[in-house]
Design a protein around this motif. Sequence first.
Motif, short mmCIF file in Angstrom:
data_model
loop_
_atom_site.label_atom_id
_atom_site.label_comp_id
_atom_site.label_asym_id
_atom_site.label_seq_id
_atom_site.Cartn_x
_atom_site.Cartn_y
_atom_site.Cartn_z
N LYS A 120 2.77 -6.03 3.64
CA LYS A 120 4.53 -6.67 3.88
C LYS A 120 4.74 -5.48 3.26
N VAL A 121 4.44 -4.52 2.23
CA VAL A 121 5.57 -3.01 1.78
C VAL A 121 5.16 -2.30 1.38
N VAL A 122 4.86 -0.83 2.28
CA VAL A 122 4.37 0.12 2.70
C VAL A 122 5.47 1.03 2.45
N LYS A 123 4.79 2.18 0.56
CA LYS A 123 5.57 3.32 0.84
C LYS A 123 4.99 4.23 1.06
N THR A 124 5.53 5.80 1.29
CA THR A 124 4.77 6.79 1.70
C THR A 124 4.78 7.84 0.52
N LEU A 125 3.91 8.75 0.43
CA LEU A 125 3.72 10.39 -0.35
C LEU A 125 2.90 10.77 0.22
N ARG A 126 3.85 12.04 0.36
CA ARG A 126 3.51 13.34 1.23
C ARG A 126 2.09 13.59 0.72
N GLU A 127 1.05 14.41 1.61
CA GLU A 127 -0.42 14.26 1.56
C GLU A 127 -0.48 15.39 0.18
N THR A 144 10.93 10.84 11.70
CA THR A 144 10.70 9.05 12.68
C THR A 144 8.79 9.24 11.82
N GLN A 145 7.92 10.15 12.05
CA GLN A 145 6.99 10.18 11.98
C GLN A 145 6.31 9.89 10.76
N VAL A 146 6.93 9.94 9.54
CA VAL A 146 7.00 8.75 8.64
C VAL A 146 7.64 7.11 9.12
N ASP A 147 8.94 6.93 9.15
CA ASP A 147 8.59 5.91 9.47
C ASP A 147 7.57 4.66 10.80
N ALA A 148 7.32 5.87 12.12
CA ALA A 148 5.78 5.52 12.21
C ALA A 148 5.08 4.94 11.33
N THR A 149 4.47 5.63 10.70
CA THR A 149 3.77 5.43 9.40
C THR A 149 3.74 3.90 9.37
N ILE A 150 5.16 4.46 8.61
CA ILE A 150 4.77 2.39 7.93
C ILE A 150 4.90 1.44 8.92
N ASP A 151 5.85 1.53 9.83
CA ASP A 151 5.32 0.84 11.32
C ASP A 151 4.34 0.45 11.11
N ALA A 208 0.46 -1.42 0.33
CA ALA A 208 -0.20 0.27 -0.11
C ALA A 208 0.99 1.68 -0.06
N VAL A 209 0.25 2.09 -0.81
CA VAL A 209 0.64 3.85 -0.26
C VAL A 209 -0.49 4.39 0.62
N ILE A 210 0.62 4.83 2.08
CA ILE A 210 0.64 5.41 2.36
C ILE A 210 0.91 7.17 2.83
N THR A 211 -0.60 8.13 3.05
CA THR A 211 0.28 9.91 2.64
C THR A 211 -0.30 10.24 3.79
N VAL A 212 1.69 11.06 4.11
CA VAL A 212 1.92 11.79 5.21
C VAL A 212 1.40 13.00 5.52
N PRO A 213 1.11 13.80 6.14
CA PRO A 213 1.20 15.02 6.16
C PRO A 213 2.61 15.70 6.20
N ALA A 214 2.87 16.81 5.17
CA ALA A 214 3.87 17.39 4.56
C ALA A 214 4.51 17.87 5.44
#
Length: 236
Positions: free
Chosen positions: A135-142, A120-127, A109-115
């Motif tokens: 099994k795989v998590v990518k992040t994208l700025r909102e 540390t906050q991005v890593d916690a979101t991946i966790d 999944a791709v999970i969005t995170v605030p700009a």
Amino acid sequence: MPSVIHFTSTGEVLTGHDAVPFLRTDPKNTFGSVKRLIGRKYRKAKEDMKSVSYECCFDDETKRVGIKVPNLGEDVSLLPEEISSKVIERLVLEAERYRGLERGTIEKAVITVPAYFDQTQVDATIDAGMMAGLKVVKTLREPEAAALAYGVDIMNPDLDETIFVFDLGGGTFDVSVLAMEGGIFEVKATGGNTRLGGEDFDAVVVKFLLGQFLKTHKGAEVTQRGERRLYAAAER
């Protein structure tokens, strides 16, 4: 789906609209605005902890914010990402149902995170995503996600342009300047206010309503339950 989670006295986890009514009836075991606390050091999140109805604590292992869950036990606390994972798990389940897939089919999944999120906050979101069974998590700025959802990358694919994105969410108001060249985004600048989202608008409306009530009923006291009912009315 509202990012609200409720832990019942029997250990059941309710999410989204199922959990919202408990914001009024059982605020100590019902958790919203968790994203404001995820991955945050305890000493740096004191203002945000004041704005929630549940009880926060110091997590000895991570030195970060923990959240007490009385219905799970007197001394039980969870990290914000552990609570957030319940929302992600529900979203994955709903996506699988919508697509007619078997449970467990979606593994990435791709999970969005605030700009404004730091690493540390991005890593916690991946966790949180991994705790939800991904099994795989990518992040994208909102702001980038907002631009992509709006379709700016396909409207004028041959046009190089600069885009200003406003992202008004439940907890934050972010803006970003994006440059698009050959259909590829590059973030040039980003900024925002972490206390200027829909929840903050609700708080201002509640403060106004409380002021009007106390003018009319001098000396009256407003219970926590009454205040949660006001928040629900303000949101509506």
